[in-house]
Write an enzyme that holds these catalytic residues in place. Sequence first.
Site, mmCIF file in Angstrom:
data_model
loop_
_atom_site.group_PDB
_atom_site.id
_atom_site.type_symbol
_atom_site.label_atom_id
_atom_site.label_comp_id
_atom_site.label_asym_id
_atom_site.label_seq_id
_atom_site.Cartn_x
_atom_site.Cartn_y
_atom_site.Cartn_z
ATOM 1 N N GLU A 184 2.479 10.118 8.568
ATOM 2 C CA GLU A 184 2.848 9.070 9.238
ATOM 3 C C GLU A 184 4.190 9.094 9.726
ATOM 4 O OE1 GLU A 184 0.127 5.480 7.717
ATOM 5 O OE2 GLU A 184 1.391 6.434 6.240
ATOM 6 N N GLU A 216 -5.031 8.812 1.903
ATOM 7 C CA GLU A 216 -4.936 7.456 1.131
ATOM 8 C C GLU A 216 -6.545 7.236 0.544
ATOM 9 O OE1 GLU A 216 -1.542 7.667 3.780
ATOM 10 O OE2 GLU A 216 -3.579 8.210 3.999
#
Length: 262
Positions: free
Chosen positions: A109, A129
């Site tokens: 990210e 995740e």
Amino acid sequence: MRTIRFERQDTVGRIVLANPPYNRLDLQFSESLRQAVHDASQSDIRVLVVQAEGPHFSFGGEVREWPGKDVNWFHTFVAEVNLSYRAIEALRVPTIAAVQGVAFGGGLELALACDFIVAAEDAVFRCVEVTTGMLPIAGALQRLAERVGRGRASRFAMLGEPISGSLAGELGIATHVVPEAELAQATEALARKLALGPTKSYAATRKLLKVWSAGGVPAADATLLDITMDLFDTEDCTRGFLNTAKAFDLDIEPPEMLFNGR
């Protein structure tokens, strides 16, 4: 020990993740990153490189610090991480992520918050995740969808499939892909090229693309005129028009210019 630092050489700034070998993003990460971005924004740099010490860009969040925390803590943590990443996107200079080794979770990210990603061929990007029952918390899902489409973004986020540096280049996640031995050289060459370019034009390009991201082509079209007019009287644009006009008079290709960023 500072795990993130801002440094500069001439007009090239660098935010360095300095917690090798894994450069995990711990509880102090977002505050340290925001401070580094603030330092960058207060300087006169014309390009910013985000890079990491050691064999890996970042393994992502330091999840070992999370068990036992309550939802209010997690809400604050996620909000602060997003603020730090969006601060990079809000800068008025081009940004480059130089990625070697692993860029998992929050590391991916962080790279996606930059305009350019220069990746080693054998780098590995991954939305991890899902392996914890979570989803990407700092913008990877929507930014992947923007770059590679909803279907592929769903695949990478839901299945947690690794993405090699080479594949990232083919899909448009990475803008440049090179052998790892050439990563530093390629990143430096791109940074120097951008540092000598029309900085205000780059800022306008970034602004228009953000408008497009939020509202699509109609929103970008509605904003284009104002953004363009803001550039017209800049020193770089004035010199650029004159340089091209003279070349046309001589029936030659316009010579390459060195812009001063004003």
